[in-house]
Enzyme design. Structure first.
Site, PDB file in Angstrom:
ATOM      1  N   GLU A  37      -6.926 -28.845   9.730  1.00 30.14           N
ATOM      2  CA  GLU A  37      -7.097 -28.154   8.305  1.00 30.14           C
ATOM      3  C   GLU A  37      -8.094 -27.073   8.392  1.00 30.14           C
ATOM      4  OE1 GLU A  37      -8.172 -29.062   3.571  1.00 30.14           O
ATOM      5  OE2 GLU A  37      -8.029 -30.860   4.886  1.00 30.14           O
ATOM      6  N   ASP A  66      -8.610 -33.267   5.642  1.00 29.23           N
ATOM      7  CA  ASP A  66      -9.924 -34.133   4.815  1.00 29.23           C
ATOM      8  C   ASP A  66      -8.938 -35.309   4.141  1.00 29.23           C
ATOM      9  OD1 ASP A  66     -11.891 -32.291   5.291  1.00 29.23           O
ATOM     10  OD2 ASP A  66     -11.588 -30.957   3.578  1.00 29.23           O
ATOM     11  N   TYR A 116       0.759  -1.226   0.101  1.00 29.70           N
ATOM     12  CA  TYR A 116      -0.103   0.075  -0.103  1.00 29.70           C
ATOM     13  C   TYR A 116       0.774   1.185   0.114  1.00 29.70           C
ATOM     14  CZ  TYR A 116      -4.590  -2.233   0.158  1.00 29.70           C
ATOM     15  OH  TYR A 116      -5.751  -2.948  -0.169  1.00 29.70           O
TER      16      TYR A 116
END
Length: 353
Positions: free
Chosen positions: A181, A234, A95
Site C-alpha cells: 500500500e 494497513d 495545460y
C-alpha cells in the site's frame, strides 16, 4: 485507431443532426458513480451492466452546457492525436488551456466520461496518465520506444511506465507478486532486500490509492506470468478499500473492469485477526474516527463482501474492535519483524484471504 475515429465522428454527427433538426444537442453518458449500474462477477469483479442508468449532458442547460462544450473540445483533441499518432498526458491536456478547464479534476472526469461514452479504453484514446507507482524485483521488460528496463539489477525502484499497454518482452523468475500500500513500507522492504532474500519476487506500490497505470501493470503481470499476487495493506478501512480496488475494481472505472481487476489477488496482511494473534499492544493501535466507521460500514454492504465469508469475518473483527493499525505497528515487536518474520511465515504457512 479507425474505431476511435469512427466513434468520435458518430458523436459529432449526432450533434449536427440535432442542430439540423433545430433541437439542442445532448451527450448521453452512463452514470459511473451509481451502484445500481454495477454488478459483481467472481471472474471479473465490479463491472458495469449493459442497460444502465444514464445522465444527459445538455447543450441548452446552464448547468451542463459548459461540460458539453468541454467534452466536444477534448473529443476534438483526441481525434487530432489519433489521426497524427501522437500522445498526451491528462496534465498536458489541462495545460493547453488552464482557464478554460479550471482544474485537473475537471479534465480527468471528462476523459473518463468520454472513455465510458465511447466504450473505448482510455489508452486507446491516446491519453496517458503520469504514473505515481513504483515496481522493483525480478522483472525486466522493453518499453514501446525500445528502452530496456531491468528492475532486477536496480537497487532502487523503477517508476511504473506511462504506457503499460506498449511494454513487451516481459521476463521474470519471480514466484509471487507483492502489492504494498504505502511507499514507506515498500522502501523499507527494498532496503531489506526482500525481493531476493526469501525467493525471487516482484514488488509494486501504487503509493496509496493506485493510479490507472499501476492497476494496468498488475493486470499485465498476472496475464503474463500467472503467479500468486498478494497485498500488504494497513489494517484499516482505507487499506481494505485499496486492496478491493486492485482485486475487484472501482465503481467509477467499472466500464473497464476486464483490463484492470485481478479477482484472484490475496489479502496477505495486515489482517485485523493478526493484531490479536501477534499480541499487538493496544496502545499501539489507533481508535476509529467517524469517517473510518462510515467507510467500513459502506464496504461491508458491498456485493463481494457477502460472497467472501473470510473477508466478511475480518471486517467484523475490525468493526467490533473500532481500532485500526498501520503496517508499521509490527516494529513494536522488532525493527525488522515485517521482512524477517511476518512475511516469510505468512508466505510459507498461509494465513491470507
Amino acid at each position: 485507431s479507425s474505431e476511435v475515429l469512427e466513434a468520435i465522428e458518430n458523436v459529432v454527427l449526432n450533434v449536427l443532426t440535432s442542430l439540423g433538426n433545430q433541437k439542442a444537442p445532448v451527450l448521453t453518458v452512463a452514470n459511473r458513480s451509481d451502484w445500481r449500474n454495477i454488478e459483481f462477477k467472481d471472474s471479473v469483479g465490479l463491472q458495469m451492466i449493459p442497460c444502465c442508468t444514464i445522465k444527459k449532458i445538455r447543450s441548452d442547460c446552464s448547468t451542463s452546457a459548459p461540460k458539453f462544450a468541454l467534452m466536444l473540445k477534448i473529443l476534438s483533441m483526441i481525434y487530432k492525436m489519433v489521426q497524427s499518432n501522437t500522445y498526451a498526458t491528462k496534465r498536458d491536456i489541462y495545460y493547453t488551456d488552464t482557464l478554460l478547464f479550471g482544474s485537473q479534476t475537471v479534465v480527468d472526469n471528462i476523459i473518463n466520461d468520454i472513455s465510458c461514452m465511447l466504450r473505448i479504453p482510455r489508452r486507446s484514446l491516446h491519453i496517458l496518465s503520469t504514473s505515481k507507482g513504483s515496481v522493483a524485483g525480478n522483472l525486466s521488460y522493453t518499453e514501446e520506444d525500445g528502452t530496456k528496463v531491468n528492475c532486477t539489477c536496480s537497487a532502487t525502484a523503477v517508476t511504473v511506465p506511462s504506457n503499460v499497454e506498449g511494454i513487451k518482452n516481459l521476463i521474470s523468475h519471480a514466484k509471487f507478486i507483492l502489492i504494498v500500500e504505502k511507499d514507506a513500507t515498500f522502501q523499507r522492504l527494498l532496503d531489506d532486500d526482500f525481493c531476493n532474500k526469501l525467493t525471487p519476487c516482484i514488488m509494486i506500490t501504487g503509493r496509496g490509492v493506485p493510479d490507472l497505470n499501476t492497476r494496468l501493470l498488475v493486470r499485465k503481470l498476472w496475464d503474463t506470468f500467472q503467479i500468486p499476487i498478494f497485498t500488504l495493506m494497513d489494517a484499516d478501512p482505507h487499506g481494505v478499500e485499496i486492496m478491493c480496488i486492485y482485486k475487484y475494481g472501482s465503481v467509477s472505472m467499472s466500464f473497464e473492469a476486464h483490463h484492470l481487476t485481478v479477482p484472484s489477488i490475496k489479502w496477505l496482511g495486515l489482517l485485523p485477526s493478526d493484531l490479536n494473534r501477534l499480541n499487538i499492544c493496544k496502545d499501539a493501535l489507533i481508535p476509529f474516527t467517524k469517517q473510518d466507521q462510515k467507510k467500513l460500514a459502506s464496504i461491508q454492504k458491498r456485493p463481494y463482501v457477502t460472497r467472501q465469508p473470510m473477508l466478511k469475518r475480518e471486517l467484523e473483527i475490525m468493526a467490533a474492535s473500532k481500532m485500526k493499525a498501520e503496517i508499521q505497528v509490527l516494529t513494536s515487536l522488532s525493527s525488522d519483524y515485517l521482512s524477517r518474520v511476518y512475511l516469510p511465515n505468512k508466505l510459507q504457512f498461509g494465513g491470507w484471504i
